[in-house]
Design an enzyme around this catalytic site. Structure first.
Site, PDB file in Angstrom:
ATOM      1  N   SER A 149       5.157  -2.249  -9.010  1.00  0.00           N
ATOM      2  CA  SER A 149       4.567  -0.935  -8.704  1.00  0.00           C
ATOM      3  C   SER A 149       4.643   0.071  -9.843  1.00  0.00           C
ATOM      4  O   SER A 149       3.970   1.108  -9.777  1.00  0.00           O
ATOM      5  CB  SER A 149       5.254  -0.323  -7.486  1.00  0.00           C
TER       6      SER A 149
ATOM      7  N   LYS B  86       1.415   1.075 -11.210  1.00  0.00           N
ATOM      8  CA  LYS B  86       0.501   1.996 -10.505  1.00  0.00           C
ATOM      9  C   LYS B  86       0.366   3.338 -11.227  1.00  0.00           C
ATOM     10  O   LYS B  86      -0.648   4.027 -11.092  1.00  0.00           O
ATOM     11  CB  LYS B  86       0.995   2.214  -9.074  1.00  0.00           C
TER      12      LYS B  86
ATOM     13  N   TYR C 141      -5.722  -5.710  -8.422  1.00  0.00           N
ATOM     14  CA  TYR C 141      -4.440  -5.133  -7.989  1.00  0.00           C
ATOM     15  C   TYR C 141      -3.277  -6.116  -8.226  1.00  0.00           C
ATOM     16  O   TYR C 141      -2.239  -5.744  -8.774  1.00  0.00           O
ATOM     17  CB  TYR C 141      -4.533  -4.746  -6.507  1.00  0.00           C
TER      18      TYR C 141
ATOM     19  N   TYR D 277       8.817   6.049  -2.906  1.00  0.00           N
ATOM     20  CA  TYR D 277       8.410   5.873  -1.501  1.00  0.00           C
ATOM     21  C   TYR D 277       9.282   6.736  -0.596  1.00  0.00           C
ATOM     22  O   TYR D 277       9.517   7.891  -0.909  1.00  0.00           O
ATOM     23  CB  TYR D 277       8.421   4.379  -1.141  1.00  0.00           C
TER      24      TYR D 277
ATOM     25  N   VAL E 245       9.269  -3.523  -7.223  1.00  0.00           N
ATOM     26  CA  VAL E 245      10.096  -4.508  -6.514  1.00  0.00           C
ATOM     27  C   VAL E 245      10.624  -5.624  -7.421  1.00  0.00           C
ATOM     28  O   VAL E 245      11.410  -6.453  -6.976  1.00  0.00           O
ATOM     29  CB  VAL E 245       9.396  -5.141  -5.279  1.00  0.00           C
TER      30      VAL E 245
HETATM   31  O1  DON Z   1       1.927  -4.951  -3.468  1.00  0.00           O
HETATM   32  C1  DON Z   1       3.115  -5.215  -3.492  1.00  0.00           C
HETATM   33  O2  DON Z   1       3.787  -5.313  -2.470  1.00  0.00           O
HETATM   34  C2  DON Z   1       3.781  -5.415  -4.853  1.00  0.00           C
HETATM   35  N1  DON Z   1       2.840  -5.999  -5.772  1.00  0.00           N
HETATM   36  C3  DON Z   1       4.255  -4.100  -5.435  1.00  0.00           C
HETATM   37  C4  DON Z   1       5.211  -3.355  -4.536  1.00  0.00           C
HETATM   38  C5  DON Z   1       6.246  -2.581  -5.255  1.00  0.00           C
HETATM   39  O3  DON Z   1       6.596  -2.833  -6.385  1.00  0.00           O
HETATM   40  C6  DON Z   1       6.940  -1.541  -4.473  1.00  0.00           C
HETATM   41  N2  DON Z   1       8.027  -0.974  -5.244  1.00  0.00           N
HETATM   42  N3  DON Z   1       9.085  -0.608  -5.075  1.00  0.00           N
END
Ligand code: DON
Length: 305
Positions: free
Chosen positions: A64, A67, A189, A241, A259
């Site tokens: 993320s 993003k 994405y 978040y 993540v």
């Molecule tokens: O879309 C997802 O779930 C992952 N590619 C990215 C989520 C993420 O990194 C949330 N971060 N803390």
């Protein structure tokens, strides 16, 4: 700087010796392969001094954190129009939650929750000739790191189990807030999230948001001052978040987590700090990363508040 080097080393050793709790993200099968003991920190100052410790030159999946980069490119290309399709409020919900989209008519609360990032990806798919290649070129350009790449295997691994993200993208499409085919948007994405960088590369990449004197090797300013301020405000309010309040409370810096266990945090006009440790707390943010940053801003008294 020598002072910060000592503080970083001291906090790193303390955290390494006492705890490594939390869980490595397993919902993306590729991420489960990473050694939970990985722990790295990279520091870069506005004077371009750098310092790193532990696994600071090992690649991690930035997830993320990417993003912020896609948002910065959309903002650079499309300006204020982007805010008609995505909000700027913390969602107070998990990053992959679907619930608010129903009542919000498919307008995601902010660009860092998955739905918001997909709307930004959709804008880039509409606007760029070769979205994946052009986005990577942009990231390499702002970081001056030509070795930065997607991980085809992580992107594929996420796509294979990406039922929730596919649901999110299709749901937003049903409200008319995705222009392109969900498959095309999701492919972009998943690749965007699969980008790999080291902690050192993360501090280079985010220098454009931290330092107003930053220019790319072509002499370009990436965003104007107002845009930079706004992206930092969004990282401050939405970067973690439903733990964004806690991060502001305990750390007091704009930042963004992923993540993969990476966190980038920055103090405008002072420094960029990247931390990586794969074990996550229950909100999906790196446990050691959060602890490290809290100790760093406490000991140096260098938070924005
Ligand atoms: O879309 C997802 O779930 C992952 N590619 C990215 C989520 C993420 O990194 C949330 N971060 N803390």
């Amino acid at each position: 700087m020598s002072n910060h080097r000592e503080v970083i080393e001291h906090i790193y050793q303390t955290i390494k010796s006492i705890d490594n709790i939390g869980k490595v993200a397993k919902y993306i099968p590729d991420l489960a392969k990473v050694a939970p003991s990985k722990f790295g920190v990279a520091y870069r100052s506005i004077e371009n001094e750098e310092y790193g410790i532990g696994d600071w030159q090992t690649k991690l999946s930035i997830q993320s954190i990417s993003k912020v980069l896609s948002l910065s490119l959309a903002y650079r290309l499309l300006g204020e129009d982007i805010w008609a399709r995505v909000g700027v409020e913390p969602s107070g919900n998990a990053f992959n939650s679907l619930v608010q989209l129903e009542t919000d008519n498919g307008i995601p609360r902010n660009p860092f929750i998955n739905g918001g990032a997909m709307v930004i990806c959709d804008m880039l798919v509409s606007h760029l000739e070769n979205p994946k290649a052009d986005f990577l070129e942009y990231v390499r350009d702002i970081s001056s790191c030509n070795e930065i790449s997607y991980s085809a295997s992580t992107a594929k691994s996420e796509e294979e189990v990406g039922y929730r993200n596919k649901a999110l993208c299709n749901f937003i499409k049903s409200f008319g807030n995705i222009e392109n085919s969900p498959d095309e948007v999701l492919d972009f994405y998943f690749h965007m999230c699969s980008i790999e960088m080291t902690c050192q590369e993360l501090t280079k990449t985010f220098s454009f948001l931290a330092f107003s004197n930053f220019k790319t090797h072509n002499g370009d300013q990436v965003l104007n001052l107002s845009q930079t301020k706004r992206l930092n405000a969004l990282m401050q309010t939405c970067g973690f978040y439903d733990e964004s309040g806690e991060f502001a409370f305990k750390v007091g810096l704009p930042g963004k987590s992923g993540v993969g266990g990476g966190i980038i945090a920055l103090h405008p006009e002072k420094y960029c700090l990247a931390v990586w440790s794969p074990r996550l707390n229950e909100k999906g943010n790196s446990h050691r990363g959060m602890k490290f940053l809290e100790s760093f801003t406490t000991e140096t008294k260098l938070s924005i508040f």
